[in-house]
Scaffold this active site. Structure first.
Site, PDB file in Angstrom:
ATOM      1  N   LYS A  94     -10.139  11.888   7.292  1.00 52.38           N
ATOM      2  CA  LYS A  94     -10.301  10.587   7.932  1.00 52.38           C
ATOM      3  C   LYS A  94     -11.287  10.606   9.097  1.00 52.38           C
ATOM      4  O   LYS A  94     -11.883   9.564   9.402  1.00 52.38           O
ATOM      5  CB  LYS A  94      -8.954  10.126   8.512  1.00 52.38           C
ATOM      6  CG  LYS A  94      -7.832  10.023   7.517  1.00 52.38           C
ATOM      7  CD  LYS A  94      -7.883   8.741   6.745  1.00 52.38           C
ATOM      8  CE  LYS A  94      -6.596   8.530   5.975  1.00 52.38           C
ATOM      9  NZ  LYS A  94      -6.579   7.222   5.323  1.00 52.38           N
ATOM     10  N   GLU A 123      -8.768  -2.558   6.339  1.00 50.75           N
ATOM     11  CA  GLU A 123      -7.845  -2.688   7.462  1.00 50.75           C
ATOM     12  C   GLU A 123      -8.283  -3.790   8.424  1.00 50.75           C
ATOM     13  O   GLU A 123      -9.451  -4.187   8.455  1.00 50.75           O
ATOM     14  CB  GLU A 123      -7.766  -1.367   8.248  1.00 50.75           C
ATOM     15  CG  GLU A 123      -7.306  -0.181   7.419  1.00 50.75           C
ATOM     16  CD  GLU A 123      -6.754   0.968   8.245  1.00 50.75           C
ATOM     17  OE1 GLU A 123      -6.405   0.750   9.424  1.00 50.75           O
ATOM     18  OE2 GLU A 123      -6.681   2.086   7.696  1.00 50.75           O
ATOM     19  N   TYR A 173      -2.880  17.574   4.297  1.00 47.47           N
ATOM     20  CA  TYR A 173      -2.062  16.698   5.126  1.00 47.47           C
ATOM     21  C   TYR A 173      -0.647  17.198   5.391  1.00 47.47           C
ATOM     22  O   TYR A 173       0.031  16.637   6.261  1.00 47.47           O
ATOM     23  CB  TYR A 173      -2.041  15.278   4.560  1.00 47.47           C
ATOM     24  CG  TYR A 173      -0.960  14.997   3.550  1.00 47.47           C
ATOM     25  CD1 TYR A 173      -1.034  15.504   2.278  1.00 47.47           C
ATOM     26  CD2 TYR A 173       0.149  14.221   3.889  1.00 47.47           C
ATOM     27  CE1 TYR A 173      -0.038  15.237   1.350  1.00 47.47           C
ATOM     28  CE2 TYR A 173       1.145  13.963   2.977  1.00 47.47           C
ATOM     29  CZ  TYR A 173       1.043  14.467   1.707  1.00 47.47           C
ATOM     30  OH  TYR A 173       2.041  14.216   0.799  1.00 47.47           O
ATOM     31  N   HIS A 231       0.841  -1.204   0.000  1.00 48.46           N
ATOM     32  CA  HIS A 231       0.000   0.000   0.000  1.00 48.46           C
ATOM     33  C   HIS A 231       0.878   1.257   0.000  1.00 48.46           C
ATOM     34  O   HIS A 231       0.655   2.188  -0.776  1.00 48.46           O
ATOM     35  CB  HIS A 231      -0.919  -0.008   1.224  1.00 48.46           C
ATOM     36  CG  HIS A 231      -1.679   1.272   1.426  1.00 48.46           C
ATOM     37  ND1 HIS A 231      -2.694   1.685   0.582  1.00 48.46           N
ATOM     38  CD2 HIS A 231      -1.563   2.250   2.365  1.00 48.46           C
ATOM     39  CE1 HIS A 231      -3.184   2.848   1.007  1.00 48.46           C
ATOM     40  NE2 HIS A 231      -2.511   3.214   2.082  1.00 48.46           N
TER      41      HIS A 231
END
Lengths: 440, 440
Positions: B264, B212, B255, B145
């Site tokens: 998020k 996840e 970010y 990832h």
């Protein structure tokens, strides 16, 4: 924003004599909330209000039926080991209890002798973190701090392009937030030393403090329901002093691409007293932007904000090294700054945090980010004062510092003053850096 | 790490017939924990254990004195609306209750008729987040990832230099973690559109999921006291499925320099069932590194880790769009991956998180980070599958997707299988994307 009312009258005097003394942080116009118990006792922590050098035990006063009506209902919510229940009530209840407390602590109060038995000397008390903090978010609202740090990393381009558009923030660690007086152990973590090809596990060699204002959330918002900038302060209970201890070498190696982690989550420290938004009303100031700064997007803008979105809080950092203490020397002021210089206001932080529907809860803590001012002596961290460790600071006894040494005590103080208002203070947040644990 | 014992015996059969059916996620060898109540009832949530298509109500069974000795003490800790108290007990208590449950649910149990009245069909239940989550930390343990995302941002240098040294992690938002079945509203936030000179407030146009594994912490550690990698799994209660919904356009603008925030914190979703570390014992695998990967620092390395530090969990992502549902089409599998391919193990996450003294608490949640595997169809996010939105995916009904559309349901499933062991599953975590709130 909270309006001025009779509780702010600078003429008010308290029957608690120490509250009338010049220079006290806790005159009757302040009335900050905290959580305390008698030192080293086994009794549960309880809610108190600072008045001079005393604490009014709200649970004891409520038990004596010294409040009535809505003030009594509000006081009942204070009969708990944390402020969360009281924080959840909202500004009408807070204002009602504040007025009742102001009247009960004034000179001439009829039931003074009953209330007098509900006082505990602050010197006899120990304190706890005022609320159970569900989530802690740290912002980055000082453009001076962001620029100072940016210059160390990117001399040509210190301020990132999003800074003047977004109140930059990130989530921090709740579990390791402690109360003033708790010592902080120098963390061991993974660092990449300058010129090394591989990292090592080592005690941080660049320990720092961050001079912040802590913001306690009152009533929360439901998931999916933003809080407007106009309504944002209705969701804020009050402010405290906040030290977000930082390990700069750890941060430098770990923070790409997802932000700070072990460099921050080993400890943060709050002051015992939370000064309410209503107490801060006299110290509000216009929130201004420099020529050329962009117009905030509408969700971050409001007329009230321009009129009085800033809060004037003078913040100070003191150091007291082990050697200074042994030599009997006083604390040395390292720097000072003022919360009015923050680029983003409290209401903008709340509005931005929730614009995507993120839910805040009573007792959540927002950190303002390191508060540095425009002048060189207004830096809110050692990293800035020592220019990234390149320019040592000399202490009064000749000791030099680039970052913190074991045994250094760091103390933040804060106070507000304004024409036509008394001075009110935040007390202090104090912590001493302990040596690292031995490596296994 | 947990050893194999009689509860793992593949020959065991339950008197709950559905637990013996081929393909069930919840045979008697699994026994995962969750928090449930009868659907739409006003009763408090309570702890249950999944068995076949039923739930064993632990509070009801404990009230009938169906446990004894240490198993009864452990069951008492389950008589609560969250698993926090049980999670705090530690592996000896967990193992004792698991053995008692395994024996009580086996064919031939003498008190079957009494226990039978403590079963609730899963189809009649609703679920809650299994624990009160104090702090939530998200890791980034899939090197595939990290490389896939890095290639989109930095084609020449996809993997940052710290990746193979540090289990990268950051703090996330606890308050907005919900349970499977909760819909997720598309967040409105500040974005900078490609080619624009100023940002706008807008609904995210690049909505994504992240596949996840969630890791629930059991007993915590005291502030300042690290947990060694050898002892780390003693602090882990179990694993669940976890969708860390993400708004990629919001993330791209916000970010730098402190990490993801509004991109998020609007929602994350956990599956109802937490599969215990003991149940996962048969599916442990060697934890290996590729040729040339650096030797982990000693605090992240241990012999046990190399022998069986990885956990084989096959993870799957399904999409079910509004049109697919209207057309009566089945869910479509978008991708799959396996948790064994994570670069960093659960024990390394815990050891790294605490090496600086950061304190974990019972019920804390760690996210594994998006689990992508080495093959192109093993990408754990739309961002990766669509190569940053450049290569649309075609669904079975001809619809195309680069990111998620309103009405898309996303479902994760997970299961374990190994030679000499039965297949066990995690159930599912499901959420449907709702349209954004209208802009004011």
């Amino acid at each position: 924003m909270m309006a001025m009312n009779e509780t702010h009258n600078p003429e008010l005097r308290s029957w608690v004599a120490s509250a009338n003394a010049a220079g006290t942080d806790f005159p009757i116009q302040n009335l900050p909330f905290g959580v305390f118990r008698r030192f080293a006792s086994a009794e549960p922590f309880r809610v108190g209000v600072a008045i001079g050098d005393q604490i009014l035990d709200i649970t004891a006063a409520q038990a004596k039926s010294l409040f009535s009506g809505d003030a009594d209902l509000a006081a009942q919510a204070c009969c708990a080991p944390t402020l969360n229940g009281y924080m959840a009530l909202g500004s009408l209840a807070w204002s009602t209890l504040r007025l009742a407390l102001s009247r009960a602590l004034r000179e001439g109060y009829a039931l003074q002798s009953a209330l007098d038995t509900c006082l505990v000397p602050q010197a006899d008390a120990e304190f706890a973190v005022p609320a159970q903090i569900g989530d802690y978010t740290d912002f980055y609202t000082s453009v001076h701090h962001a620029t100072n740090i940016g210059k160390l990393l990117r001399p040509d381009n210190p301020l990132l392009p999003n800074y003047k558009w977004i109140p930059i923030g990130y989530h921090g660690r709740s579990s390791s937030i402690g109360i003033s007086g708790q010592d902080v152990r120098r963390p061991v973590s993974q660092v990449m030393r300058p010129g090394a090809s591989e990292p090592v596990l080592a005690p941080s060699a660049r320990m720092d403090y961050e001079l912040e204002v802590g913001i306690f959330i009152g009533p929360g918002n439901a998931l999916g329901e933003p809080v407007s900038v106009q309504r944002a302060e209705q969701h804020v209970f009050g402010l405290c002093l906040f030290n977000d201890w930082s390990a700069r070498d750890v941060q430098g190696w770990e923070y790409q691409p997802l932000g700070p982690f072990l460099s921050k989550n080993f400890a943060s420290t709050v002051s015992p007293w939370v000064v309410t938004m209503e107490a801060l009303a006299p110290y509000r100031q216009a929130w201004t932007r420099a020529e050329g700064d962009p117009q905030p997007l509408p969700y971050l803008d409001a007329a009230e904000l321009h009129a009085q979105g800033a809060i004037g809080i003078e913040l100070e950092v003191f150091i007291h090294s082990a050697a200074m203490r042994a030599q009997g020397l006083a604390e040395h002021r390292l720097s000072h700054s003022n919360f009015r210089d923050a680029y983003w206001s409290v209401s903008q932080m709340v509005a931005h945090h929730t614009v995507n529907g993120c839910n805040l809860q009573p007792g959540d803590l927002l950190g303002s980010g390191t508060q540095s001012g425009p002048a060189p002596d207004e830096a809110g961290s050692m990293m800035e004062l020592s220019k990234g460790g390149k320019e040592p600071i000399t202490l009064p006894n000749g000791e030099q510092r680039t970052f913190l040494e074991d045994g250094d005590a760091i103390v933040f103080r804060g106070f507000c003053q304004a024409p036509g208002a008394v001075r009110i203070g935040f007390g202090e947040v104090r912590g001493t850096l302990l040596p690292a644990r031995p490596l296994a």
